[in-house]
Scaffold this motif. Structure first.
Motif, PDB file in Angstrom:
ATOM      1  N   THR A  97       0.825  -1.209   0.000  1.00 37.80           N
ATOM      2  CA  THR A  97       0.000   0.000   0.000  1.00 37.80           C
ATOM      3  C   THR A  97       0.859   1.259   0.000  1.00 37.80           C
ATOM      4  OG1 THR A  97      -1.711  -1.206   1.212  1.00 37.80           O
ATOM      5  CG2 THR A  97      -1.894   1.179   1.157  1.00 37.80           C
ATOM      6  N   LEU A  98       2.017   1.207   0.643  1.00 38.33           N
ATOM      7  CA  LEU A  98       2.951   2.330   0.606  1.00 38.33           C
ATOM      8  C   LEU A  98       3.266   2.733  -0.834  1.00 38.33           C
ATOM      9  CD1 LEU A  98       5.135   4.179   1.994  1.00 38.33           C
ATOM     10  CD2 LEU A  98       6.700   2.254   1.708  1.00 38.33           C
ATOM     11  N   HIS A  99       3.491   1.736  -1.682  1.00 36.23           N
ATOM     12  CA  HIS A  99       3.829   2.020  -3.078  1.00 36.23           C
ATOM     13  C   HIS A  99       2.632   2.519  -3.873  1.00 36.23           C
ATOM     14  CE1 HIS A  99       7.831   0.578  -2.575  1.00 36.23           C
ATOM     15  NE2 HIS A  99       7.424  -0.603  -2.175  1.00 36.23           N
ATOM     16  N   ASN A 100       1.446   2.143  -3.445  1.00 33.98           N
ATOM     17  CA  ASN A 100       0.268   2.668  -4.133  1.00 33.98           C
ATOM     18  C   ASN A 100       0.237   4.193  -4.068  1.00 33.98           C
ATOM     19  OD1 ASN A 100      -0.482   0.048  -4.634  1.00 33.98           O
ATOM     20  ND2 ASN A 100      -2.156  -0.002  -3.155  1.00 33.98           N
ATOM     21  N   PHE A 101       0.717   4.733  -2.962  1.00 30.89           N
ATOM     22  CA  PHE A 101       0.823   6.192  -2.841  1.00 30.89           C
ATOM     23  C   PHE A 101       2.033   6.730  -3.605  1.00 30.89           C
ATOM     24  CE2 PHE A 101      -1.866   5.281   0.819  1.00 30.89           C
ATOM     25  CZ  PHE A 101      -2.768   6.332   0.795  1.00 30.89           C
ATOM     26  N   LEU A 102       3.189   6.142  -3.353  1.00 30.41           N
ATOM     27  CA  LEU A 102       4.433   6.728  -3.867  1.00 30.41           C
ATOM     28  C   LEU A 102       4.610   6.530  -5.366  1.00 30.41           C
ATOM     29  CD1 LEU A 102       6.873   5.855  -0.942  1.00 30.41           C
ATOM     30  CD2 LEU A 102       5.637   7.987  -1.373  1.00 30.41           C
ATOM     31  N   SER A 103       4.170   5.408  -5.909  1.00 30.63           N
ATOM     32  CA  SER A 103       4.295   5.222  -7.362  1.00 30.63           C
ATOM     33  C   SER A 103       3.338   6.150  -8.098  1.00 30.63           C
ATOM     34  CB  SER A 103       4.031   3.761  -7.744  1.00 30.63           C
ATOM     35  OG  SER A 103       2.695   3.383  -7.457  1.00 30.63           O
ATOM     36  N   ALA A 104       2.150   6.360  -7.532  1.00 29.23           N
ATOM     37  CA  ALA A 104       1.209   7.306  -8.137  1.00 29.23           C
ATOM     38  C   ALA A 104       1.752   8.727  -8.051  1.00 29.23           C
ATOM     39  CB  ALA A 104      -0.148   7.208  -7.439  1.00 29.23           C
ATOM     40  N   ALA A 105       2.311   9.091  -6.894  1.00 32.44           N
ATOM     41  CA  ALA A 105       2.876  10.433  -6.729  1.00 32.44           C
ATOM     42  C   ALA A 105       4.045  10.654  -7.683  1.00 32.44           C
ATOM     43  CB  ALA A 105       3.329  10.632  -5.286  1.00 32.44           C
ATOM     44  N   THR A 106       4.832   9.619  -7.921  1.00 29.96           N
ATOM     45  CA  THR A 106       5.954   9.738  -8.852  1.00 29.96           C
ATOM     46  C   THR A 106       5.465  10.027 -10.263  1.00 29.96           C
ATOM     47  OG1 THR A 106       7.350   8.254  -7.535  1.00 29.96           O
ATOM     48  CG2 THR A 106       7.918   8.508  -9.859  1.00 29.96           C
ATOM     49  N   GLY A 107       4.411   9.327 -10.704  1.00 32.79           N
ATOM     50  CA  GLY A 107       3.863   9.574 -12.035  1.00 32.79           C
ATOM     51  C   GLY A 107       3.361  10.995 -12.199  1.00 32.79           C
ATOM     52  N   ILE A 108       2.669  11.513 -11.188  1.00 32.77           N
ATOM     53  CA  ILE A 108       2.158  12.882 -11.255  1.00 32.77           C
ATOM     54  C   ILE A 108       3.310  13.882 -11.221  1.00 32.77           C
ATOM     55  CG2 ILE A 108       0.709  14.590 -10.086  1.00 32.77           C
ATOM     56  CD1 ILE A 108      -1.011  12.254  -9.074  1.00 32.77           C
ATOM     57  N   ALA A 109       4.337  13.593 -10.430  1.00 32.53           N
ATOM     58  CA  ALA A 109       5.498  14.480 -10.361  1.00 32.53           C
ATOM     59  C   ALA A 109       6.176  14.594 -11.723  1.00 32.53           C
ATOM     60  CB  ALA A 109       6.485  13.962  -9.314  1.00 32.53           C
ATOM     61  N   VAL A 110       6.329  13.470 -12.426  1.00 33.22           N
ATOM     62  CA  VAL A 110       6.940  13.499 -13.755  1.00 33.22           C
ATOM     63  C   VAL A 110       6.067  14.296 -14.723  1.00 33.22           C
ATOM     64  CG1 VAL A 110       7.630  12.078 -15.733  1.00 33.22           C
ATOM     65  CG2 VAL A 110       8.199  11.347 -13.404  1.00 33.22           C
ATOM     66  N   ALA A 111       4.748  14.139 -14.617  1.00 35.75           N
ATOM     67  CA  ALA A 111       3.841  14.928 -15.461  1.00 35.75           C
ATOM     68  C   ALA A 111       4.016  16.421 -15.175  1.00 35.75           C
ATOM     69  CB  ALA A 111       2.392  14.506 -15.221  1.00 35.75           C
ATOM     70  N   PHE A 112       4.132  16.804 -13.899  1.00 35.04           N
ATOM     71  CA  PHE A 112       4.356  18.207 -13.551  1.00 35.04           C
ATOM     72  C   PHE A 112       5.652  18.726 -14.185  1.00 35.04           C
ATOM     73  CE2 PHE A 112       1.825  18.403  -9.272  1.00 35.04           C
ATOM     74  CZ  PHE A 112       0.644  18.318 -10.006  1.00 35.04           C
ATOM     75  N   ALA A 113       6.698  17.907 -14.161  1.00 38.97           N
ATOM     76  CA  ALA A 113       7.973  18.326 -14.753  1.00 38.97           C
ATOM     77  C   ALA A 113       7.818  18.585 -16.249  1.00 38.97           C
ATOM     78  CB  ALA A 113       9.044  17.264 -14.500  1.00 38.97           C
ATOM     79  N   LEU A 114       7.062  17.720 -16.934  1.00 40.10           N
ATOM     80  CA  LEU A 114       6.846  17.923 -18.372  1.00 40.10           C
ATOM     81  C   LEU A 114       5.991  19.161 -18.622  1.00 40.10           C
ATOM     82  CD1 LEU A 114       7.307  16.925 -21.238  1.00 40.10           C
ATOM     83  CD2 LEU A 114       5.307  15.438 -20.986  1.00 40.10           C
ATOM     84  N   PHE A 115       4.989  19.398 -17.788  1.00 41.16           N
ATOM     85  CA  PHE A 115       4.182  20.615 -17.915  1.00 41.16           C
ATOM     86  C   PHE A 115       5.075  21.853 -17.829  1.00 41.16           C
ATOM     87  CE2 PHE A 115       0.076  18.608 -15.940  1.00 41.16           C
ATOM     88  CZ  PHE A 115       0.057  17.682 -16.966  1.00 41.16           C
ATOM     89  N   ARG A 116       6.020  21.838 -16.870  1.00 39.94           N
ATOM     90  CA  ARG A 116       6.910  22.983 -16.715  1.00 39.94           C
ATOM     91  C   ARG A 116       7.802  23.155 -17.935  1.00 39.94           C
ATOM     92  NH1 ARG A 116       7.569  20.533 -11.349  1.00 39.94           N
ATOM     93  NH2 ARG A 116       6.133  21.591  -9.933  1.00 39.94           N
ATOM     94  N   GLY A 117       8.161  22.035 -18.566  1.00 39.73           N
ATOM     95  CA  GLY A 117       8.949  22.138 -19.782  1.00 39.73           C
ATOM     96  C   GLY A 117       8.231  22.914 -20.862  1.00 39.73           C
ATOM     97  N   PHE A 118       6.930  22.674 -21.003  1.00 32.14           N
ATOM     98  CA  PHE A 118       6.137  23.409 -21.983  1.00 32.14           C
ATOM     99  C   PHE A 118       5.861  24.844 -21.523  1.00 32.14           C
ATOM    100  CE2 PHE A 118       4.898  19.123 -23.486  1.00 32.14           C
ATOM    101  CZ  PHE A 118       5.071  19.303 -24.847  1.00 32.14           C
ATOM    102  N   ALA A 119       5.665  25.038 -20.224  1.00 30.98           N
ATOM    103  CA  ALA A 119       5.214  26.340 -19.722  1.00 30.98           C
ATOM    104  C   ALA A 119       6.359  27.336 -19.537  1.00 30.98           C
ATOM    105  CB  ALA A 119       4.480  26.153 -18.392  1.00 30.98           C
ATOM    106  N   ARG A 120       7.545  26.858 -19.189  1.00 29.58           N
ATOM    107  CA  ARG A 120       8.657  27.757 -18.922  1.00 29.58           C
ATOM    108  C   ARG A 120       9.439  28.049 -20.204  1.00 29.58           C
ATOM    109  NH1 ARG A 120      11.149  25.283 -13.230  1.00 29.58           N
ATOM    110  NH2 ARG A 120       9.321  25.770 -11.936  1.00 29.58           N
TER     111      ARG A 120
END
Length: 567
Positions: A138-161
């Motif tokens: 269950t620990l990974h259910n949180f952290l693996s999901a958070a990792t995916g969203i974090a990578v998406a945020f990084a890509l968003f910043r690539g387009f936005a910045r």
């Protein structure tokens, strides 16, 4: 087929679209690092974590540093879970005295949950202790999901910045998503599940008396808490082997509908968040429209095929839909829709046995995964995977109009195209390559329980599920062997991180570029033409890549069954 069945599909799709904006607005606040109402309660916990770990959340990272920190975190988590699974026989919260898991099985499971795949070769209630379920998984259910969203945020910043060398801070992104999104949503969701009849207890088991007078031991545990994040984080690993077909995980038609909505909720919100991040929410709506067109088409085909029933039974004079492997409390429509949802997202939870679907009805979930699960997709992984196809689509548009392609104000040049192709090519290379290897070796051929095209489909489905980080099983494949545990573990790792690293490299490349204002010669990426191009590029690329494999499996299965031949 019934009107109520089609109404269920359309109502579900409409609710997914309605959830995009409110969920996206909350995600955008986390993307920007803004204060939310939950900061009053959870802010001290966040700041305490930063102090204890020596992390400065305001210190931005380059794409390479972001990637290295992310990868190091995943390696540590993999080894941590591997140790728990191997040593669970000596650890507390083991009232049934279960022994530790073998080497290949423990490593396969650790990789499965770290990569958000949650592939399960075992029956959870028979093999895992409560501690392993709660801390190891269950620990990974949180952290693996958070990792995916974090990578998406990084890509968003690539387009936005523009003209910058940083894409955010991995630790800050992961922490904020976990604390202010996944934890509170999971708490509310778990309470709803408990009220609906899902167990949440440290008790070991309860004895039930059957109608025949015998006794049956039913395993209990902290099910509701695991079920909530399993759905919200598009993880899919069930507390029980029957997963969401088990009445203790999914007791009613209402919980079934809410579980499907929760699988798509964050993924749909990320499309709106992307549009807001690049300063044009129409960009996000266009992506969501393309996703939902693909989803409704796939769900409709699956429902149509399952409602028709098996062709062999029709030839034998039996009319009616295909209820084999399905729960009566969900019916054909609820089961077909769930199959389309869970494979369009990288969830892998199932409320019916996909091996028992009709040939073409089972092909759609398979094809959903082979597209990279970008039709809404996993939390984070769906949107960044879809944006890879968007980069290819603007490249195609640029070829047609004879100018350098642009997307949301950034020139898409050779480096971005090469990285996007590299990331997209990971899926077919892994899926088809490992499937071919399994079909050639005796250890691989010993896995499927069926012969002919259906047996091939079982192998193809397993490697599609592993590489796409889905985790659902076609069933009928004895995958708990050293051969399959090892090969599927490699496929899961490759499918996750061999895609993420090129995505982060694209983010870094885009962030360093200057903003390019749209002109009259720019290709519009918000209207119907753009949505149609996106859908076309995805289907053509997926069709050209996987049609031969599908022809050997479910299509051949359909043809032989239609001719009255079985294996």
């Amino acid at each position: 087929m019934t009107l109520s069945g089609w109404g269920l599909i359309l109502a579900f799709t409409a609710l997914v679209a309605l959830l995009a904006r409110p969920v996206g607005a909350w995600l955008f606040a986390l993307y920007e690092g803004r204060t939310t109402p939950l900061h009053r309660v959870l802010g001290p916990l966040e700041r305490g974590f930063y102090r204890a770990s020596g992390i400065d959340p305001a210190r931005e990272q380059s794409w390479l540093t972001y990637a290295l920190h992310m990868l190091a975190f995943q390696v540590v988590l993999t080894l941590f879970t591997y140790a728990i699974l191997r040593l669970q026989g000596y650890l507390p919260m083991n009232p049934r005295g279960l022994a530790g898991i073998g080497t290949d099985g423990a490593m396969n499971t650790a990789i499965a949950f770290v990569t958000n795949t949650n592939w399960q070769w075992y029956a959870g209630e028979s093999v895992l202790t409560n501690l392993s379920q709660m801390v190891g998984l269950t620990l990974h259910n949180f952290l693996s999901a958070a990792t995916g969203i974090a990578v998406a945020f990084a890509l968003f910043r690539g387009f936005a910045r523009h003209e910058t060398g940083t894409v955010g801070n991995f630790w800050a992104d992961c922490t904020r998503v976990t604390l202010y999104l996944l934890l509170p949503l999971s708490l509310v969701y778990a309470l709803f599940l408990i009220a609906s009849g899902v167990p949440q207890t440290f008790a070991s088991l309860v004895e039930a008396h059957t109608l025949e007078g015998a006794k049956q031991a039913i395993v209990l545990g902290p099910v509701a808490s695991q079920e909530a994040i399993k759905m919200l984080g598009t993880n899919g690993g069930g507390f029980y082997n029957a997963n969401s077909a088990h009445p203790f995980e999914n007791p009613t038609a209402l919980t079934n509908f809410v579980e499907m909505l929760s699988i798509f909720a964050i993924g749909s919100g990320l499309t709106w968040c992307f549009g807001r991040a690049v300063g044009n929410t129409r960009q996000g709506w266009a992506i969501l429209a393309a996703m939902l067109i693909l989803f409704v088409a796939g769900a409709g085909i699956t429902y149509w095929q399952e409602a028709q029933g098996a062709s062999a039974l029709t030839h034998a004079g039996f009319a009616g839909g295909n209820m084999e492997g399905k729960e009566i409390r969900f019916g054909i429509a609820g089961s077909a829709l769930f199959a389309a949802v869970t494979t369009a997202a990288s969830c892998g939870a199932v409320n019916a046995m996909h091996d028992s679907f009709t040939a073409l009805g089972g092909m759609i979930p398979l094809f959903n995964m082979q597209l990279g699960e970008i039709v809404i997709g996993g939390v984070g992984s769906g949107i960044y995977g879809f944006l890879l196809f968007a980069i290819l689509a603007v490249f195609v548009a640029g070829l047609m109009v004879g100018r350098t392609p642009e997307y949301v104000g950034k020139k898409i040049e050779a480096r971005e195209i090469k990285l996007a192709v590299l990331a997209i090519a990971v899926l077919p290379l892994s899926i088809l390559g490992f499937t071919a290897l399994a079909c050639m070796l005796p250890a691989g051929l010993a896995g499927p329980l069926n012969k002919g095209p259906h047996g091939f489909s079982e192998i193809l489905y397993a490697f599609s599920s592993a590489t796409a980080n889905n985790g659902s099983a076609f069933a009928g494949l004895s995958a708990g062997t050293p051969f399959y545990n090892g090969l599927l573990g490699v496929a899961m790792w490759v499918g996750r991180f061999f895609v993420i690293v090129p995505v982060l490299a694209i983010a870094g490349s885009l962030a360093a570029k200057r903003q390019t204002p749209a002109t009259s010669g720019s290709f519009p990426t918000t209207g119907g033409l753009w949505v149609g191009l996106l859908v076309g590029v995805i289907l053509i690329l997926g069709g050209l890549t996987f049609l031969p494999g599908l022809a050997l499996g479910p299509i051949a299965d359909q043809v032989t069954l239609s001719a009255g031949q079985t294996f």
